[in-house]
Design a protein around this motif. Structure first.
Motif, PDB file in Angstrom:
ATOM      1  N   LYS A 248      14.171  -2.240 -12.518  1.00 59.26           N
ATOM      2  CA  LYS A 248      13.831  -3.345 -13.367  1.00 59.26           C
ATOM      3  C   LYS A 248      12.997  -2.531 -14.495  1.00 59.26           C
ATOM      4  CE  LYS A 248      14.295  -6.791  -9.961  1.00 59.26           C
ATOM      5  NZ  LYS A 248      13.593  -8.037  -9.548  1.00 59.26           N
ATOM      6  N   PRO A 249      13.059  -3.281 -15.885  1.00 58.17           N
ATOM      7  CA  PRO A 249      12.085  -2.694 -16.998  1.00 58.17           C
ATOM      8  C   PRO A 249      10.613  -3.008 -16.635  1.00 58.17           C
ATOM      9  CG  PRO A 249      14.121  -4.092 -17.635  1.00 58.17           C
ATOM     10  CD  PRO A 249      14.088  -4.113 -16.478  1.00 58.17           C
ATOM     11  N   ILE A 250       9.738  -1.915 -16.829  1.00 62.12           N
ATOM     12  CA  ILE A 250       8.434  -1.728 -16.445  1.00 62.12           C
ATOM     13  C   ILE A 250       7.776  -2.393 -17.725  1.00 62.12           C
ATOM     14  CG2 ILE A 250       6.528  -0.468 -15.601  1.00 62.12           C
ATOM     15  CD1 ILE A 250       9.094  -0.561 -13.810  1.00 62.12           C
ATOM     16  N   GLU A 251       6.846  -3.309 -17.563  1.00 64.45           N
ATOM     17  CA  GLU A 251       6.001  -3.948 -18.746  1.00 64.45           C
ATOM     18  C   GLU A 251       4.539  -3.358 -18.228  1.00 64.45           C
ATOM     19  OE1 GLU A 251       6.624  -8.240 -18.838  1.00 64.45           O
ATOM     20  OE2 GLU A 251       8.639  -7.923 -19.102  1.00 64.45           O
TER      21      GLU A 251
ATOM     22  N   ALA B 101       1.633  -3.181  -7.248  1.00 61.31           N
ATOM     23  CA  ALA B 101       2.229  -4.416  -6.380  1.00 61.31           C
ATOM     24  C   ALA B 101       1.008  -5.379  -5.955  1.00 61.31           C
ATOM     25  CB  ALA B 101       2.532  -3.546  -4.951  1.00 61.31           C
ATOM     26  N   PRO B 102       1.604  -6.453  -5.565  1.00 68.13           N
ATOM     27  CA  PRO B 102       0.723  -7.553  -5.144  1.00 68.13           C
ATOM     28  C   PRO B 102      -0.489  -7.107  -4.089  1.00 68.13           C
ATOM     29  CG  PRO B 102       2.682  -8.520  -5.419  1.00 68.13           C
ATOM     30  CD  PRO B 102       3.008  -7.073  -5.475  1.00 68.13           C
ATOM     31  N   GLU B 103      -1.473  -7.520  -3.732  1.00 66.01           N
ATOM     32  CA  GLU B 103      -2.371  -7.132  -2.683  1.00 66.01           C
ATOM     33  C   GLU B 103      -1.646  -7.003  -1.468  1.00 66.01           C
ATOM     34  OE1 GLU B 103      -6.885  -7.591  -1.226  1.00 66.01           O
ATOM     35  OE2 GLU B 103      -6.294  -8.861  -2.942  1.00 66.01           O
TER      36      GLU B 103
ATOM     37  N   LYS C 191       9.396  -0.235  -0.151  1.00 65.99           N
ATOM     38  CA  LYS C 191      10.510  -1.055  -0.216  1.00 65.99           C
ATOM     39  C   LYS C 191      10.138  -1.946  -1.574  1.00 65.99           C
ATOM     40  CE  LYS C 191      11.748  -1.949   4.607  1.00 65.99           C
ATOM     41  NZ  LYS C 191      11.820  -2.936   5.563  1.00 65.99           N
ATOM     42  N   TRP C 192       9.239  -2.413  -1.737  1.00 62.90           N
ATOM     43  CA  TRP C 192       8.898  -3.351  -3.092  1.00 62.90           C
ATOM     44  C   TRP C 192       9.121  -2.299  -4.314  1.00 62.90           C
ATOM     45  CZ3 TRP C 192       5.329  -2.872  -7.036  1.00 62.90           C
ATOM     46  CH2 TRP C 192       5.067  -3.941  -7.837  1.00 62.90           C
ATOM     47  N   HIS C 193       8.312  -1.116  -4.289  1.00 62.48           N
ATOM     48  CA  HIS C 193       8.434  -0.300  -5.417  1.00 62.48           C
ATOM     49  C   HIS C 193       9.777   0.442  -5.829  1.00 62.48           C
ATOM     50  CE1 HIS C 193       7.846   3.690  -7.490  1.00 62.48           C
ATOM     51  NE2 HIS C 193       6.793   3.051  -7.921  1.00 62.48           N
ATOM     52  N   GLN C 194      10.597   0.590  -4.723  1.00 64.74           N
ATOM     53  CA  GLN C 194      11.985   1.043  -5.041  1.00 64.74           C
ATOM     54  C   GLN C 194      12.835   0.006  -5.794  1.00 64.74           C
ATOM     55  OE1 GLN C 194      13.329   2.161  -1.071  1.00 64.74           O
ATOM     56  NE2 GLN C 194      12.456   4.235  -1.165  1.00 64.74           N
TER      57      GLN C 194
ATOM     58  N   THR D  17      12.385   8.349 -14.265  1.00 65.42           N
ATOM     59  CA  THR D  17      13.102   9.167 -13.132  1.00 65.42           C
ATOM     60  C   THR D  17      13.846  10.030 -13.720  1.00 65.42           C
ATOM     61  OG1 THR D  17      13.151   6.791 -12.042  1.00 65.42           O
ATOM     62  CG2 THR D  17      14.475   8.815 -11.209  1.00 65.42           C
ATOM     63  N   HIS D  18      13.404  11.390 -13.292  1.00 64.35           N
ATOM     64  CA  HIS D  18      14.128  12.765 -13.798  1.00 64.35           C
ATOM     65  C   HIS D  18      14.952  13.230 -12.734  1.00 64.35           C
ATOM     66  CE1 HIS D  18      11.003  12.796 -17.108  1.00 64.35           C
ATOM     67  NE2 HIS D  18       9.860  12.473 -16.156  1.00 64.35           N
ATOM     68  N   LEU D  19      15.965  13.953 -13.158  1.00 67.39           N
ATOM     69  CA  LEU D  19      17.031  14.526 -12.236  1.00 67.39           C
ATOM     70  C   LEU D  19      16.322  15.365 -11.299  1.00 67.39           C
ATOM     71  CD1 LEU D  19      19.897  15.332 -11.304  1.00 67.39           C
ATOM     72  CD2 LEU D  19      19.664  16.943 -13.165  1.00 67.39           C
TER      73      LEU D  19
END
Length: 531
Positions: A348-351, A327-329, A340-343, A381-383
């Motif tokens: 989206k695809p993680i680079e 995340a940005p500082e 909220k930002w992480h959720q 993300t696992h069940l």
């Protein structure tokens, strides 16, 4: 009389604390037990089919890359090591090149030594409180323990050096308890007047070299790093930073250990290295053979991404990572914004990328290689994780709002210092916070309901408005636990007041409504004596 009243109040406070703590432990036990039952039966039934399918089908190429460890050769070539835990231990590790060709398979601890070896960044050498002749041990000091360094002669203690926290020096004693000298920042001396203070350590690593010329201690204070050899009685100043605070020390090949030791590094291939990181993320590499100290010139974007520094006989290397999951500082500073930002981000695809740099003698960096990969949120993300998280969130609805307040105003600011000074209390706090309601409306509605019940019950039994308000606030903070503590300490029967005809508690001398005293029963008349 005043002293008795004070002791009575202290006793009452201790009673409230102990009963509250015990009931919180009971609540925690119930929540944990319910979560384990849920994991054992419901999750197993939901995920068993998925697990059986994963055993049959091979891993997707991108998923295996995401689960692999990146290995670098000195020329910058990167390979990927994947551990398949369904295989026997001696066949578990598989190393692939970037074209997905298998180039090695075997025991992960016996992989080829041509790959660069990095310092132990997981702190696995901390919290072991003894020194052994043949294996590496480290000691992490805290407020509960005296720091005592034994100098051994075989299996016998030759002398002891005890750190005096108040005076900030070591005092030495022989096996008969006689004083043999002192140790401070300037070295070992015979007279107490010659000592220069040795500040209390922030970082502390101790080991017994294979040749037995120890024990040796890396003593890291806020601004300095010393190496102390208690057998040879020498103190060496490795680094002094008057304007900075040293927050972390890592070692790589600095100790002369036996080849079968877990942290053994071949000094024929690697230079001894101590890595010091300051609070402002500056990194200093202290090297030997030959001796030099290098400040690594990190760009601002790499200060939070560095993952290790190592030095061969020829070159110095640094490893760093990057990801758009960082995340940005300005967002990372606020926990609510970060959640909220992480959720949103994981949808989206993680680079990701991992880089290998060469560090020159002036601390400048040269990029040797950069490995990039991308994976989608569903791959990480696992069940089981989702089901556990949802059920734990359900259980946390019964947790008191006090957990949220502790996490926001206490644990967040004092958690690090608590972790460094008293690890046991830190772990207790961390377990409680694990079930924090996270500002769940149900938890706060339940707290208001418990506070209302306390108000209704305490109103006719009140002794003072301050006490009444105190118990209402207490019940609001601890909801169910608060109500039970209140009832355990304040439940008394009520009667009708003979004057105002309202209910009043028998534990109060005066009626809280009209102020009338309790009626006193007249003594019985003795018909024989007339008294």
């Amino acid at each position: 009389m005043q002293r008795l009243k004070l002791l009575y109040k202290i006793g009452q406070g201790c009673r409230v604390f102990m009963i509250t703590f015990l009931l919180l432990l009971v609540l925690l036990f119930i929540q944990t037990f319910a979560l384990e039952i849920f994991n054992s039966f419901y999750i197993y039934g939901k995920s068993s089919q998925q697990v059986q399918q994963s055993v049959i089908e091979p891993l997707d190429h991108q998923e295996r890359i995401s689960s692999s460890t990146r290995l670098f050769l000195p020329d910058g070539t990167v390979h990927l090591m994947y551990r398949d835990y369904k295989l026997p231990e001696n066949e578990r590790a598989m190393i692939y090149d970037t074209n997905d060709n298998l180039i090695w398979k075997g025991d992960p601890d016996k992989r080829p030594d041509s790959y660069l070896k990095w310092p132990d960044t997981h702190g696995r050498y901390f919290n072991i409180y003894n020194l052994n002749k043949y294996t590496y041990r480290a000691i992490y000091p805290d407020a509960r323990r005296s720091i005592v360094i034994p100098v051994l002669n075989g299996r016998y203690v030759e002398n002891l050096w005890r750190y005096k926290v108040s005076d900030r020096y070591f005092a030495g004693f022989d096996k008969d308890g006689n004083r043999i000298g002192y140790c401070g920042s300037s070295g070992f001396v015979q007279e107490k007047t010659q000592i220069k203070p040795l500040e209390q350590p922030v970082n502390f690593i101790a080991w017994m070299p294979i040749k037995g010329d120890g024990p040796i201690v890396l003593w890291g204070t806020k601004n300095c790093v010393y190496q102390i050899n208690f057998r040879n009685q020498t103190v060496e100043s490795l680094l002094k930073l008057p304007d900075k605070k040293i927050s972390r020390i890592e070692v790589q090949g600095w100790m002369k250990l036996a080849p079968d030791s877990r942290l053994y590094v071949d000094n024929e291939k690697y230079r001894p290295l101590t890595l010091c990181t300051t609070d402002d993320k500056c990194v200093y590499a202290i090297l030997r053979d030959p001796a030099e100290t290098i400040r690594i010139n990190l760009p601002e974007e790499l200060k939070e991404r560095i993952r290790g520094v190592t030095a061969t006989k020829e070159k110095i290397y640094m490893r760093a990572i990057d990801s758009n999951l960082f995340a940005p500082e300005e967002i990372a500073r606020n926990p609510e914004d970060y959640v909220k930002w992480h959720q949103e981000r994981i949808k989206k695809p993680i680079e990701n990328s991992e880089q290998l740099y060469e560090v020159d003698s002036t601390g400048n960096l040269t990029l040797l290689n950069k490995f990039e990969w991308t994976f989608h949120a569903e791959q990480k993300t696992h069940l089981e994780d989702n089901l556990q998280k949802n059920f734990r969130s359900f259980l946390s609805k019964a947790s008191p709002p006090f957990y949220d307040l502790s996490n926001r105003y206490f644990f967040r600011f004092f958690g690090r210092s608590l972790y460094e000074t008293n690890r046991d209390i830190f772990e207790v706090f961390r377990i409680f916070i694990h079930y924090a309601p996270s500002y769940n409306p149900f938890s706060y509605i339940l707290s208001l309901l418990m506070a209302g019940i306390v108000f209704v019950h305490a109103w006719p039994r009140r002794k003072s408005m301050v006490g009444l308000i105190g118990w209402i606030v207490f019940a609001a903070l601890f909801n169910i636990v608060g109500l039970l503590v209140y009832l355990a300490l304040n439940y008394t029967p009520t009667v009708k007041c003979h004057k105002c005809n309202k209910r009043r508690g028998l534990s109060t001398a005066r009626c809280p409504h009209c102020g009338a005293d309790l009626p006193v029963t007249a003594p019985e008349l003795n018909i024989i004596t007339g008294t």
